[in-house]
Design an enzyme around this catalytic site. Sequence first.
Site, PDB file in Angstrom:
ATOM      1  CE  LYS A 143     -22.040  17.744 -39.540  1.00  0.00           C
ATOM      2  NZ  LYS A 143     -22.111  17.913 -41.032  1.00  0.00           N
ATOM      3  CD1 TRP A 200     -24.262  13.428 -39.397  1.00  0.00           C
ATOM      4  CD2 TRP A 200     -25.851  11.868 -39.219  1.00  0.00           C
ATOM      5  NE1 TRP A 200     -24.614  13.055 -40.668  1.00  0.00           N
ATOM      6  CE2 TRP A 200     -25.578  12.090 -40.592  1.00  0.00           C
ATOM      7  CE3 TRP A 200     -26.819  10.932 -38.879  1.00  0.00           C
ATOM      8  CZ2 TRP A 200     -26.244  11.413 -41.603  1.00  0.00           C
ATOM      9  CZ3 TRP A 200     -27.472  10.241 -39.877  1.00  0.00           C
ATOM     10  CH2 TRP A 200     -27.187  10.488 -41.233  1.00  0.00           C
ATOM     11  CG  ASN A 256     -31.896  15.045 -36.935  1.00  0.00           C
ATOM     12  OD1 ASN A 256     -31.961  14.134 -36.114  1.00  0.00           O
ATOM     13  ND2 ASN A 256     -32.340  14.929 -38.183  1.00  0.00           N
ATOM     14  CD  GLU A 294     -29.187  13.432 -38.329  1.00  0.00           C
ATOM     15  OE1 GLU A 294     -28.493  14.414 -38.680  1.00  0.00           O
ATOM     16  OE2 GLU A 294     -30.051  12.913 -39.051  1.00  0.00           O
ATOM     17  CE1 TYR A 298     -24.986  20.905 -39.992  1.00  0.00           C
ATOM     18  CE2 TYR A 298     -23.926  22.345 -41.581  1.00  0.00           C
ATOM     19  CZ  TYR A 298     -24.279  21.086 -41.165  1.00  0.00           C
ATOM     20  OH  TYR A 298     -23.937  19.995 -41.927  1.00  0.00           O
ATOM     21  CG  ASP A 344     -25.449  15.754 -46.312  1.00  0.00           C
ATOM     22  OD1 ASP A 344     -25.000  15.898 -45.155  1.00  0.00           O
ATOM     23  OD2 ASP A 344     -24.745  15.825 -47.344  1.00  0.00           O
ATOM     24  CD  GLU A 380     -32.505  17.158 -40.834  1.00  0.00           C
ATOM     25  OE1 GLU A 380     -32.187  17.583 -41.959  1.00  0.00           O
ATOM     26  OE2 GLU A 380     -31.750  17.213 -39.850  1.00  0.00           O
TER      27      GLU A 380
HETATM   28  C1  ADA Z   1     -29.028  16.575 -41.093  1.00  0.00           C
HETATM   29  C2  ADA Z   1     -29.359  15.281 -41.846  1.00  0.00           C
HETATM   30  C3  ADA Z   1     -28.179  14.354 -41.999  1.00  0.00           C
HETATM   31  C4  ADA Z   1     -26.909  15.146 -42.337  1.00  0.00           C
HETATM   32  C5  ADA Z   1     -26.623  16.125 -41.215  1.00  0.00           C
HETATM   33  C6  ADA Z   1     -25.363  16.941 -41.514  1.00  0.00           C
HETATM   34  O1  ADA Z   1     -29.418  16.486 -39.763  1.00  0.00           O
HETATM   35  O2  ADA Z   1     -30.404  14.540 -41.210  1.00  0.00           O
HETATM   36  O3  ADA Z   1     -28.488  13.444 -43.038  1.00  0.00           O
HETATM   37  O4  ADA Z   1     -27.106  15.855 -43.513  1.00  0.00           O
HETATM   38  O5  ADA Z   1     -27.714  17.033 -41.105  1.00  0.00           O
HETATM   39  O6  ADA Z   1     -24.292  16.327 -41.551  1.00  0.00           O
HETATM   40  O7  ADA Z   1     -25.506  18.144 -41.725  1.00  0.00           O
END
Ligand code: ADA
Length: 566
Positions: A540, A520, A437, A475, A443, A147, A385
């Site tokens: 975020k 995060w 995380n 995270e 989510y 991501d 992850e």
């Molecule tokens: C995951 C990932 C991050 C980012 C985050 C998100 O934990 O490690 O890189 O994608 O989710 O913002 O959903």
Amino acid sequence: MLSPRSSTHRTVLALDGLWDITFSNGDSFPTAVPGSWNSQHPAHRDDLDPVIYRTSFWIPTALSGSRLRLWFGSVNYEARVSIDGAHVGSHIGGHLPFEFDVSELAAGHHSLAVGVDAALRADRVPPGDLPPGHGFQAGGWPPAAFDFFPYGGIQRSVLLESSDHLAVETITVDPLLDGHVRLGMSGPAAPRRCRVIDPATDFATDWIDVDAEGLSEGVAWVQVPSPRHWCPADPHLYIAEIETLRDDVVADSVQQRFGIREVRVNGDQLLLNGEPITLRGFGRHEDAPAHGRGASNAHAVLDHDRMTWCGANSYRTTHYPYDEAQLDLADELGFLVVSETPAVGLYFVGPDQEQRAEIARQQLRELIARDRRHPSVIMWSLANEPVSEPRPERSLAFFEGQHALAKRLDPTRPTTVAGWQMVDEPSFGIVDVISVNRYFGWYTEPGRIAEGAAAFAAELDSLHERFSRPILVSEFGADALAGHHADPPEMWSEEYQAEFLSAYLDVIDARSWVVGAHVWNLCDFRTSQGITRAGAMNHKGVFTQDRRPKAAAHELRRRWKLRPGS
Ligand code: ADA
């Protein structure tokens, strides 16, 4: 591999500046190095096809005949290098340095061409463009299995270093808390001597001859009297100086900074110099308009300033090794860094597993070789992850190997893996610290922060019960569009993000065995286009991409800086 550096006996020429880039469709433009082509040339934003960078450089008469090495800080993803039309070598993998010996080049003007291929492929690390049903791909464009935007380019400096042919090639510095410092070095067999300098007092130990007996490897122990231990409150740095002699005359001299500190796990605590520490900080990205992932000391300084403004003392180099200048800054400012490999989105099914595993092993070796000298680096993150299902036994076997490799290369630092919320991470029983995380209330349990925080607390307690080792919440966060407000808070508003972080920090602060909280993310950053990424951005960040604070940044500052522990 020592990064190039100047000294009384070494000269470094920087080849950074405006090069030419030619795209696969024949377009050609001036382009900045270091930099990413996607962010400098919008018509080629999503173009990951092979390009050719070209420049030229001079070798002065004074440097011809010396040892010349051409060093690249990072090229993402595959680089093929040629000089004056002749192939010099290639390197696979971004975010880590590589070099070529070019000592045979004569004084004069030379042309340099670098082919760069940034294609997303299932046999690369990080992977992309996965076959259906393999790994986890969010369905964005370009099709990354991670991501953040897959920028391509010569993303860090290109340097030419001249030194004596007897110059030392690698240095390891392993200090003990009592001030005994083990200096290891390798290079052409030659007499060497070393000492330690304290730049704060100009004190220097006596020169110690290196016990090498004509071998290419040498070791010496130096005793630093009354050592000052490196820590966030006193990030004191010493200098190791190594000289190489030819017929009793100094032929090479090189310096390396280091800190005297110890980090280790004790039960479910993380200790720095024997005292429990708490990591407060962020996941980040090397990402900024125009630069893309291109190294920028100005952004590194600004980001460390913004983290200090929040009262942070730590970050993870998500999801790849950062430019070494960032770690030099962290050494000087006293940040505690979890240094992460580029292994995000690994999966363990399909035909390319062994290729990915071999690249991931190479990247871990290169990461530890580069970063082990930094006192700020306190932990190795072996992956972010991994997609361990449906073959958790393969994932476990892979991380057993990576954990063992990390311990063999550097027994002084703990390891971790950052697991995602959806699955039970098999490697949690292997690594020294568990990193989670978590996004309950985003989510899952969307729009319900209290329910999310309760689910988060319950899972944390369960993980601690099962694994009884330190847990880093690596995270947690929520997207917030800067300037979007709502009362009562609603998702995507600044208020929701601030309340989300506060609720999680209440859960974390109540558990002494949670050794850290990394929000995060520090800043909004660019991603692939997708239905969950407005404007192809992950929002975020507690700061916008141009580093302006949202309400959440003020909330962190209140909790971590103005009234810590409140
Ligand atoms: C995951 C990932 C991050 C980012 C985050 C998100 O934990 O490690 O890189 O994608 O989710 O913002 O959903």
